[in-house]
Design a protein around this motif. Structure first.
Motif, PDB file in Angstrom:
ATOM      1  N   GLU A 211       0.804  -1.224   0.000  1.00 36.53           N
ATOM      2  CA  GLU A 211       0.000   0.000   0.000  1.00 36.53           C
ATOM      3  C   GLU A 211       0.838   1.276   0.000  1.00 36.53           C
ATOM      4  O   GLU A 211       0.366   2.320  -0.445  1.00 36.53           O
ATOM      5  CB  GLU A 211      -0.928   0.017   1.230  1.00 36.53           C
ATOM      6  N   ARG A 257      -4.306   4.965   3.011  1.00 39.85           N
ATOM      7  CA  ARG A 257      -3.405   3.806   2.939  1.00 39.85           C
ATOM      8  C   ARG A 257      -3.590   2.872   4.129  1.00 39.85           C
ATOM      9  O   ARG A 257      -3.725   1.652   3.973  1.00 39.85           O
ATOM     10  CB  ARG A 257      -1.954   4.290   2.850  1.00 39.85           C
ATOM     11  N   GLN A 259      -6.107   2.715   6.034  1.00 34.01           N
ATOM     12  CA  GLN A 259      -7.470   2.182   6.054  1.00 34.01           C
ATOM     13  C   GLN A 259      -7.609   0.964   5.152  1.00 34.01           C
ATOM     14  O   GLN A 259      -8.348   0.021   5.468  1.00 34.01           O
ATOM     15  CB  GLN A 259      -8.463   3.263   5.615  1.00 34.01           C
ATOM     16  N   SER A 260      -6.861   0.949   4.055  1.00 31.86           N
ATOM     17  CA  SER A 260      -6.890  -0.228   3.171  1.00 31.86           C
ATOM     18  C   SER A 260      -6.380  -1.458   3.896  1.00 31.86           C
ATOM     19  O   SER A 260      -6.915  -2.562   3.745  1.00 31.86           O
ATOM     20  CB  SER A 260      -6.046   0.038   1.920  1.00 31.86           C
ATOM     21  N   ASN A 263      -8.968  -2.534   6.528  1.00 34.59           N
ATOM     22  CA  ASN A 263     -10.098  -3.226   5.901  1.00 34.59           C
ATOM     23  C   ASN A 263      -9.729  -4.669   5.557  1.00 34.59           C
ATOM     24  O   ASN A 263     -10.539  -5.587   5.727  1.00 34.59           O
ATOM     25  CB  ASN A 263     -10.540  -2.489   4.634  1.00 34.59           C
ATOM     26  N   GLU A 264      -8.515  -4.882   5.058  1.00 37.76           N
ATOM     27  CA  GLU A 264      -8.070  -6.238   4.721  1.00 37.76           C
ATOM     28  C   GLU A 264      -8.003  -7.105   5.962  1.00 37.76           C
ATOM     29  O   GLU A 264      -8.219  -8.321   5.902  1.00 37.76           O
ATOM     30  CB  GLU A 264      -6.704  -6.188   4.033  1.00 37.76           C
TER      31      GLU A 264
END
Length: 374
Positions: A211, A257, A259-260, A263-264
């Motif tokens: 990311e 970044r 947050q990605s 979320n994963e």
């Protein structure tokens, strides 16, 4: 066997990436075993598959002697010279002994050998491919779920994810696409076993590399990671370029970044702190989001004693000691935490135990005392 068999063998060898000659030599070796087993022969035989016609012939190999003691393995000099006058004592004579129905045995054996060698070659290819990818993150699809293990289809093969490698907060379903960390690749009797993980700290590190371009390029470095999978993690980052803010790079614009990654990992909380060569500064940063008033380092005991404002004490220690525990793992120091009022009027830093105790999670002793108070 015939020419069509050789053509098919050659095509199969190309498709599977196996040398045709290796397959033919393996078939010949297997036919020797088959001949001995079916015809009660001694071990002195050779099987030859003609490379152009596919014809299979069996030869008995006999040593030339004056007076043979075992006619299965030896032949007299006179008898050998009846075959070829040039034979001398000690030479090896080959006499064709191909049975009438050996073609059926040859075909069956060839099928078994080819199947086995193809399976071995495929396993070897898979092992070689994934052995080079240990500690990488790959995407897969959940293909099976059993009580203590889940299976993830990686395309070329199926990986296993034991319960210990799953995140407690994961609710896996068949067909789910997930990112997993290749923890290890092992050779087993059933072929290569690829063990993947969702709880390994390496997954968090690799996700940030994917990311954050600055991490991938080496401008920002992840110095340490501590993780309680599914709940909370801490990473320590450092910038090799003074003009690049390592925390800002990892957080990204409007937190996109980080947050990605969150979320994963199904909402796992992530604290990003700045690494420092100075242990006191690093420990203070690691206790984020709590604000630290003072830190004193005791090198011999590997203990960092910290003072925080009264209203920050519970935040510094965290729920059930989680924040202090993660900070201790991140820094490698035992962390003792006291509030300002607790140290008021007492010389905290001169009363360090000679042999401070710590629990299995490496949380400092004073923090433990506070947690255990009624």
């Amino acid at each position: 066997m015939n020419v069509d068999f050789l053509d098919a063998l050659e095509q199969l060898a190309r498709e599977k990436g196996i040398d045709k000659e290796v397959l033919l030599e393996a078939i010949e070796a297997a036919l020797i075993s088959g001949y001995k087993r079916n015809f009660n022969s001694a071990g002195n035989v050779r099987v030859d598959i003609h490379r152009d016609t596919g014809e299979v012939r069996v030869f008995a190999r006999k040593t030339v002697v004056e007076e043979p003691e075992d006619t299965r393995t030896e032949i007299s000099l006179d008898a050998a010279r009846d075959i070829n006058p040039s034979y001398q004592l000690g030479d090896v004579v080959e006499i064709e002994v191909t049975p009438r129905d050996f073609g059926r045995i040859a075909a069956q054996t060839a099928k078994q050998v080819v199947t086995q060698r193809i399976r071995e070659a495929e396993r070897s290819v898979i092992y070689g491919k994934f052995a080079d990818r240990e500690e990488e993150v790959v995407s897969g699809i959940v293909s099976r779920i059993e009580p203590r293990v889940a299976y993830v289809d990686l395309g070329d093969t199926e990986a296993v994810m034991p319960q210990s490698e799953q995140m407690p907060t994961d609710k896996l379903h068949l067909g789910d696409r997930v990112k997993v960390f290749i923890a290890r690749v092992e050779r087993t009797t059933k072929g290569p076993q690829i063990v993947v993980s969702r709880s390994h700290p390496g997954l968090l590190k690799r996700l940030f590399e994917l990311e954050v371009p600055e991490i991938y390029d080496g401008v920002v470095e992840i110095k340490a990671v501590s993780r309680e999978a599914g709940y909370r993690s801490k990473i320590a980052v450092h910038s090799r370029n003074p003009e690049v803010d390592p925390i800002g790079a990892c957080v990204g614009t409007r937190g996109g970044r980080v947050q990605s990654v969150v979320n994963e990992l199904n909402g796992e909380k992530i604290d990003i702190v700045e690494w420092s060569e100075d242990p006191a500064t690093f420990v203070a940063n690691a206790l984020s989001p709590a604000k630290v008033v003072d830190v004193q380092i005791f090198e011999t005991e590997k203990v960092a004693r910290t003072i925080v404002p009264d209203y920050q004490l519970s935040l510094a220690i965290g729920k059930e000691g989680q924040n202090a525990r993660l900070a201790a793992r991140l820094t490698g120091w035992k962390i003792d935490i006291k509030s300002e009022s607790q140290v008021s009027g007492e010389d905290l830093f001169t009363n360090l135990d000679e042999d401070p105790e710590s629990d299995d999670n490496a949380v400092g002793t004073l923090a433990d005392d506070w947690l255990n108070e009624p």
